[in-house]
Design an enzyme around this catalytic site. Structure first.
Site, PDB file in Angstrom:
ATOM      1  CE  LYS A 206     -54.759  12.187 100.844  1.00  9.85           C
ATOM      2  NZ  LYS A 206     -56.029  12.708 100.309  1.00  9.85           N
ATOM      3  CD  GLU A 212     -50.452  24.066 110.468  1.00  9.22           C
ATOM      4  OE1 GLU A 212     -49.907  23.279 109.646  1.00  9.22           O
ATOM      5  OE2 GLU A 212     -51.151  25.026 110.109  1.00  9.22           O
ATOM      6  N   GLY A 266     -58.816  14.170 102.930  1.00 10.12           N
ATOM      7  CA  GLY A 266     -58.572  14.338 104.368  1.00 10.12           C
ATOM      8  C   GLY A 266     -59.856  14.469 105.168  1.00 10.12           C
ATOM      9  NE  ARG A 267     -63.256  18.743 101.757  1.00 12.40           N
ATOM     10  CZ  ARG A 267     -62.227  18.882 100.909  1.00 12.40           C
ATOM     11  NH1 ARG A 267     -60.983  18.747 101.348  1.00 12.40           N
ATOM     12  NH2 ARG A 267     -62.449  19.119  99.629  1.00 12.40           N
ATOM     13  CD  GLU A 352     -60.469  21.548 103.606  1.00 11.41           C
ATOM     14  OE1 GLU A 352     -60.474  21.924 104.783  1.00 11.41           O
ATOM     15  OE2 GLU A 352     -59.757  20.619 103.196  1.00 11.41           O
ATOM     16  CG  HIS A 383     -79.123  30.317 127.596  1.00 11.64           C
ATOM     17  ND1 HIS A 383     -79.959  30.883 128.529  1.00 11.64           N
ATOM     18  CD2 HIS A 383     -79.579  29.051 127.397  1.00 11.64           C
ATOM     19  CE1 HIS A 383     -80.862  29.994 128.898  1.00 11.64           C
ATOM     20  NE2 HIS A 383     -80.657  28.873 128.228  1.00 11.64           N
ATOM     21  CE  LYS A 511     -51.966  21.310 104.361  1.00 10.45           C
ATOM     22  NZ  LYS A 511     -51.977  19.884 104.116  1.00 10.45           N
TER      23      LYS A 511
HETATM   24  C1  G6Q Z   1     -58.779  18.007 104.184  1.00 10.76           C
HETATM   25  C2  G6Q Z   1     -57.751  18.994 103.924  1.00 10.76           C
HETATM   26  C3  G6Q Z   1     -56.932  19.387 105.126  1.00 10.76           C
HETATM   27  C4  G6Q Z   1     -55.934  18.320 105.571  1.00 10.76           C
HETATM   28  C5  G6Q Z   1     -54.975  18.947 106.567  1.00 10.76           C
HETATM   29  C6  G6Q Z   1     -53.969  17.960 107.092  1.00 10.76           C
HETATM   30  O1  G6Q Z   1     -59.541  17.574 103.364  1.00 10.76           O
HETATM   31  O2  G6Q Z   1     -56.977  18.635 102.857  1.00 10.76           O
HETATM   32  O3  G6Q Z   1     -57.718  19.748 106.217  1.00 10.76           O
HETATM   33  O4  G6Q Z   1     -56.585  17.236 106.131  1.00 10.76           O
HETATM   34  O5  G6Q Z   1     -54.326  20.017 105.959  1.00 10.76           O
HETATM   35  O6  G6Q Z   1     -53.215  17.391 106.070  1.00 10.76           O
HETATM   36  P1  G6Q Z   1     -52.319  16.149 106.328  1.00 10.76           P
HETATM   37  O7  G6Q Z   1     -53.186  15.006 106.748  1.00 10.76           O
HETATM   38  O8  G6Q Z   1     -51.587  15.878 105.054  1.00 10.76           O
HETATM   39  O9  G6Q Z   1     -51.377  16.513 107.451  1.00 10.76           O
END
Ligand code: G6Q
Length: 546
Positions: A206, A212, A266-267, A352, A383, A511
């Site tokens: 986003k 990462e 994002g989620r 989250e 199990h 972050k």
């Molecule tokens: C989701 C969070 C988090 C985010 C990641 C990746 O709701 O905000 O999990 O999706 O940190 O972020 P970017 O899409 O900006 O790389």
């Protein structure tokens, strides 16, 4: 706002009810009421939701529904759907439901209908997907794309990877791989065996700044450059981002940047461009079915009275278990191998969103908010950790999820899978008491003194609550509905707990922290830390390439 969860009338009443019914025996209430399963279950399209094996009765359920009213839930639902900026701390609307709405719908954000833009992106995704499948979009050396590597993390990974796993029975049109971890092992293992000429990278971020993802994306870029030359980048990378300039700066053509908006968390983002890898794997028709299932659930959630409303009921039962019966975790146990990443996906979506310690006025909560979500595919979990669910000292409420139809040709397997799914909730409820254990051991011919010694260990208290969700079949439509159902459940709980569910300061903190330590590991700076942190940094400076 006058409402405060723990000051509400319903809260007081539910507290009283939790004391009054502390000893409610599920076995007894089933024995005394042959209609119980009917009263405490609901059907909606392909889904049968049975919540009769919870410590509930009509009085409790009606008070939980009263709680939803007192919390102004109807107003909350409308606020979300109508694009109000309910994510107040980030001054954003929460409009992921628009991503799956019909082209004819009108969904306003700051007075403008977002639906044309939503469908423009979907159509572009579809057009691009077709070009890849038909070999119109080729790699730089004119080779067909056979493998897609989705690079993203958190919300830009967990949803798509979960759906990718869940729909395998639909048949993949391409091999899609997911790389998320900044442990280079993840990328290296994924690239091993891939041919750069046939590989397309989908960089999903986003912000297009996440450490990462950018680290993995840059390494992938170097891999392509090394094998095919720098000029090949544009043919092997596409991006999904709200940050179009950064994606272009990376070397991705604007025509291959698929956008979304800051009103999509994002989620909650797999429904739009973040789902590009899903579309590439299964085709646009499957993706649109997924959206349709979610849209139908949105409609159900928005328009159905609370006592028939699946996400609302799930949420209220969760609140009952968490805040009144004091069971602080929830196990998600899907009896479907395809859903093996579903618990991990829900961990993020739920924890989250509702892992918060302040109410909307910034006041510290004096009650529990989001529960710990965990789980694993059944029967594997049986199990392993089910021991604790059956006999541990904590009570773990469970959501069992299963499908009537198999997703494989093995019918016998499926009957066994369903037998396990059903047997577990029955056993959790019934338990086995001391006398019955003794009878069983006596019948096995065990000497009486040994029976008395062993019996306590074989007692199962029972009365352990669970929800059983039985769907017709695990297809894209039902999967869309299942995910949307949990998304809305999370919304309802956040609303009732009076927390902001759509920000994530804990993630933002993570972050920032690593950015501060990194130069120290590289030996480029030194800052004062506590002795533990200082020693960990000192030891980490010894990194050598493997
Ligand atoms: C989701 C969070 C988090 C985010 C990641 C990746 O709701 O905000 O999990 O999706 O940190 O972020 P970017 O899409 O900006 O790389």
């Amino acid at each position: 706002m006058d409402y405060q969860f723990d000051q509400s009338e319903a809260y007081q009443k539910l507290t009283e009810l939790s004391n009054k019914y502390a000893k409610l025996s599920l076995k007894e209430v089933f024995n005394s009421d042959s209609e119980r399963a009917k009263k405490f279950s609901r059907s909606w399209k392909d889904c049968y939701l049975d919540f009769s094996k919870h410590i509930l009765n009509e009085e409790i359920l009606s008070e939980l529904l009263h709680l939803a009213e007192e919390a102004g839930l109807s107003r909350g639902i409308e606020a979300m759907f109508s694009g109000e900026k309910i994510n107040v701390n980030e001054n954003r609307a929460v409009l992921h439901t628009a991503l799956r709405d019909l082209p004819s719908a009108v969904r306003l954000y700051e007075g403008e209908n977002v639906m044309p833009a939503v469908h423009e992106v979907l159509d572009r995704m579809e057009d691009f997907t077709k070009k890849v499948h038909q070999g119109v979009f080729l790699g730089a050396s004119q080779k067909k794309i056979t493998d897609v590597v989705n690079i993203g993390i958190g919300g830009s990974d967990l949803g798509p990877v979960m759906v990718s796993e869940a729909l395998k029975s639909e048949g993949s049109k391409l091999q899609v791989h997911y790389v998320s971890n900044v442990d280079g092992f993840h990328l290296e293992q994924t690239l091993r065996g891939l041919n750069p000429e046939n590989t397309l990278f989908v960089i999903v971020s986003k912000t297009f700044t996440t450490q990462e993802t950018m680290t993995n994306a840059l390494a992938a870029k170097a891999w392509i450059s090394e094998h095919l030359g720098e000029g090949a980048i544009a043919q092997h990378f596409v991006a999904v981002s709200t940050n179009i300039p950064a994606a272009k700066g990376f070397g991705i053509e604007e025509a291959h940047v698929f956008g979304f908006w800051d009103w999509v968390g994002g989620r909650y983002s797999l429904w739009g461009a973040v789902g590009l890898s899903i579309m590439l794997e299964y085709g646009a028709a499957v993706f649109r079915e997924l959206l349709e299932g979610a849209r139908e659930m949105d409609e159900h959630f928005r328009s159905t009275s609370f006592d028939q409303n699946l996400p609302v009921l799930l949420a209220l039962i969760g609140i009952w278990n968490n805040n009144f019966l004091h069971h602080p975790t929830l196990a998600i146990l899907p009896y479907a191998q395809g859903l093996h990443r579903f618990p991990a996906f829900l961990q993020q979506a739920d924890m989250e969103s509702n892992g918060k310690h302040c109410n909307k006025l910034g006041k510290r909560l004096s009650y529990q908010s989001g529960p710990v979500i965990w789980g694993e595919a059944g029967t594997n979990g049986q199990h392993a950790f089910y021991q604790l669910i059956h006999q541990g000292t904590q009570v773990i409420p469970v959501d069992f999820i299963a499908y009537v139809r198999p997703t494989s040709k093995y019918v016998d397997h499926h009957q066994k899978l369903l037998a396990n799914f059903i047997a577990q909730s029955e056993a959790l409820m019934n338990g086995i008491n001391f006398d019955d254990v003794c009878i069983e051991l006596n019948e096995q011919g065990m000497p009486p003194h040994q029976v008395l010694q062993l019996a306590p260990f074989k007692v199962f208290d029972g009365n352990r609550p669970s929800t059983s969700m039985l769907w017709e079949t695990l297809n894209p439509r039902n999967l869309g509905a299942l995910i949307a159902m949990y998304e809305h459940k999370i919304f309802v709980q956040g609303w009732v707990w009076d927390v902001y569910s759509y920000d994530q300061w804990g993630v933002e903190l993570g972050k920032k922290l690593a950015q501060r330590i990194l130069p120290q590991i590289k030996g480029e700076s030194s800052l004062a830390h506590d002795s533990s942190t200082t020693e960990l940094i000192r030891r980490s400076k010894k990194i050598k390439a493997s």
